[in-house]
Design a protein around this motif. Structure first.
Motif, PDB file in Angstrom:
ATOM      1  N   SER A 131      35.436  39.587  12.934  1.00  0.00           N
ATOM      2  CA  SER A 131      36.727  39.833  12.286  1.00  0.00           C
ATOM      3  C   SER A 131      37.567  40.817  13.088  1.00  0.00           C
ATOM      4  CB  SER A 131      36.501  40.354  10.869  1.00  0.00           C
ATOM      5  OG  SER A 131      35.900  41.636  10.888  1.00  0.00           O
ATOM      6  N   LEU A 135      39.725  37.511  13.790  1.00  0.00           N
ATOM      7  CA  LEU A 135      40.399  37.241  12.518  1.00  0.00           C
ATOM      8  C   LEU A 135      41.495  38.251  12.209  1.00  0.00           C
ATOM      9  CD1 LEU A 135      37.313  36.250  10.314  1.00  0.00           C
ATOM     10  CD2 LEU A 135      38.907  34.762  11.542  1.00  0.00           C
ATOM     11  N   LEU A 136      41.205  39.532  12.394  1.00  0.00           N
ATOM     12  CA  LEU A 136      42.195  40.560  12.058  1.00  0.00           C
ATOM     13  C   LEU A 136      43.431  40.500  12.956  1.00  0.00           C
ATOM     14  CD1 LEU A 136      42.610  42.819  10.038  1.00  0.00           C
ATOM     15  CD2 LEU A 136      41.535  44.391  11.638  1.00  0.00           C
ATOM     16  N   ALA A 139      45.437  37.346  11.908  1.00  0.00           N
ATOM     17  CA  ALA A 139      46.099  37.512  10.615  1.00  0.00           C
ATOM     18  C   ALA A 139      47.289  38.455  10.724  1.00  0.00           C
ATOM     19  CB  ALA A 139      45.098  38.022   9.584  1.00  0.00           C
ATOM     20  N   ALA A 142      50.163  36.666  12.479  1.00  0.00           N
ATOM     21  CA  ALA A 142      50.808  35.683  11.606  1.00  0.00           C
ATOM     22  C   ALA A 142      51.703  36.367  10.575  1.00  0.00           C
ATOM     23  CB  ALA A 142      49.748  34.828  10.909  1.00  0.00           C
ATOM     24  N   LEU A 143      51.283  37.513  10.044  1.00  0.00           N
ATOM     25  CA  LEU A 143      52.081  38.208   9.040  1.00  0.00           C
ATOM     26  C   LEU A 143      53.296  38.903   9.651  1.00  0.00           C
ATOM     27  CD1 LEU A 143      49.284  39.788   6.816  1.00  0.00           C
ATOM     28  CD2 LEU A 143      50.788  37.880   6.229  1.00  0.00           C
ATOM     29  N   ARG A 203      53.772  43.549   3.901  1.00  0.00           N
ATOM     30  CA  ARG A 203      52.786  42.668   4.517  1.00  0.00           C
ATOM     31  C   ARG A 203      51.637  43.473   5.121  1.00  0.00           C
ATOM     32  NH1 ARG A 203      55.635  37.363   7.237  1.00  0.00           N
ATOM     33  NH2 ARG A 203      56.880  36.789   5.415  1.00  0.00           N
ATOM     34  N   LEU A 207      47.722  43.265   3.901  1.00  0.00           N
ATOM     35  CA  LEU A 207      46.581  43.014   4.788  1.00  0.00           C
ATOM     36  C   LEU A 207      45.548  44.132   4.670  1.00  0.00           C
ATOM     37  CD1 LEU A 207      45.317  41.221   6.928  1.00  0.00           C
ATOM     38  CD2 LEU A 207      46.602  42.466   8.664  1.00  0.00           C
ATOM     39  N   ALA A 256      44.441  47.029  10.819  1.00  0.00           N
ATOM     40  CA  ALA A 256      45.259  46.054  10.097  1.00  0.00           C
ATOM     41  C   ALA A 256      46.746  46.339  10.293  1.00  0.00           C
ATOM     42  CB  ALA A 256      44.893  46.065   8.606  1.00  0.00           C
TER      43      ALA A 256
END
Length: 289
Positions: A131, A135-136, A139, A142-143, A203, A207, A256
Motif C-alpha cells: 500500500s 496503492l497510496l 489513490a 487520483a484524488l 479529499r 484519504l 496520504a
C-alpha cells in the motif's frame, strides 16, 4: 507490552521489573527527539539549499531573455513561479520521497519481526508495504488530479489580479467602473481558489480517514488471528505485534496528504519548465533600414 500484560494481576505486578521498560521508554523518547531534530537540520537544510539553487537557475534563465520577451511576461505570473511554484516542489523530497523511504524501512523491520515471531502472518506487513509503494500514491494522485492543478493555476491568477490592482491603482482611481470590474474579477478568482482549496483539503482528509480506518481494521484482524495462534506466555509478543500494526499509521497518515499534493507538485514543475524553456528572442531589427 510486557508491562501492560504484567499489570493485569497483582501477582504479575509484584514479580515484574518495571525499571527496564521505563528506561526503554525514556531512551526511545530521547532518541525520537534527537532523530526529529536531525531530520529538521539535515533534510530541511538540504531542501532549502536545493530550492535556493533552483531559484538562482530559473533567474539565470530569465536573465538571458530579450527585453521584448521579458515585457511579454506578466510580472505576477513570473513572481508566482519564482516563489510559490518553487515552494510547491518542497512537497516532493521532505514530505513524500523521504517519508516513503522511512515507511519502507519500517515495513521491512515489521516484516522481520513477524517472520521471527509469527511467520504465518508475514503477509500483513507485506500488504502494508504494497500500500505504501503503490496503492497510496495512486489513490492520492487520483484524488488530487483535478483540484490541485486548478489550485496552482488559481493562485497564480489571483496573484496576477492583485498585482494589476496595485500597479494600475492611479488609473483605476480615475475610472470607477474599471475599478469595480477589477474588484469583481479579483474576488471571483479568490472565491474560486478558496473553493478549490477546500475541495482539495476535504479529499486529503478523506484519504487520511480511510487510511486510519484500514490501519485500525488491520490491527483488529491481527489481534483476532494472534488470539488463535498465540501460545501460553506469548502475551507480550501478541500485544507488541498489534502495537506495531497500529504504529504503521504514524507514517501512512502523513503520506496520504503528500500523495494528494503530488499533482500540484507536478503542475508546478511543468510551469517552471515552461518558463525556463522560453526562447531568448532577438530584439535586433531584421535589416539596417
Amino acid at each position: 507490552s510486557a508491562a501492560a500484560v504484567a499489570a493485569m494481576t497483582p501477582a504479575s505486578i509484584a514479580a515484574f521489573n518495571f525499571f527496564l521498560p521505563g528506561a526503554g521508554v525514556r531512551f526511545f523518547a530521547m532518541l525520537r527527539t534527537l532523530c526529529r531534530w536531525g531530520d529538521r537540520v539535515v533534510t530541511h537544510e538540504a531542501t532549502f539549499r536545493l530550492l535556493a539553487a533552483l531559484r538562482v537557475w530559473l533567474y539565470g534563465r530569465l536573465a538571458r531573455l530579450s527585453p521584448r520577451r521579458i515585457l511579454a511576461l506578466h510580472g505576477g505570473d513570473v513572481l508566482n513561479r519564482l516563489l510559490r511554484d518553487v515552494d510547491a516542489l518542497d512537497n516532493l523530497y521532505p514530505r513524500f520521497l523521504l517519508p516513503t523511504a522511512s515507511a519502507v524501512l519500517a515495513c521491512l523491520a515489521t516484516g522481520w519481526f513477524f517472520l521471527r515471531t509469527w511467520p504465518s502472518l508475514w503477509w500483513l506487513p507485506a500488504l502494508i508495504l504494497a500500500s505504501v509503494l503503490s496503492l497510496l500514491p495512486l489513490a492520492g494522485w487520483a484524488l488530487g488530479r483535478r483540484p490541485l492543478p486548478l489550485l496552482m493555476r488559481g493562485r497564480a491568477t489571483l496573484r496576477s489580479h492583485l498585482l494589476d490592482c496595485c500597479e494600475a491603482l492611479e488609473d483605476f482611481s480615475l475610472h470607477a467602473a474599471a475599478w469595480r470590474e477589477q474588484c469583481r474579477r479579483t474576488l471571483a478568482v479568490d472565491a474560486c481558489w478558496l473553493a478549490t482549496q477546500l475541495q482539495a483539503a476535504r479529499r486529503a482528509a478523506g484519504l487520511r480517514a480511510v487510511v486510519g480506518l484500514l490501519v485500525g481494521l488491520a490491527a483488529w484482524l491481527c489481534l483476532a488471528l494472534l488470539a488463535v495462534l498465540a501460545k501460553p506466555g506469548e502475551g507480550p509478543w501478541l500485544v507488541a505485534a498489534v502495537l506495531l500494526i497500529l504504529g504503521t499509521g504514524e507514517f501512512l497518515l502523513p503520506l496520504a496528504s503528500a500523495a494528494v499534493d503530488l499533482p500540484g507538485t507536478a503542475t508546478a514543475a511543468g510551469r517552471l519548465t515552461a518558463l525556463a524553456e522560453q526562447p531568448a528572442g532577438d530584439d535586433r531589427p531584421a535589416s539596417g533600414l
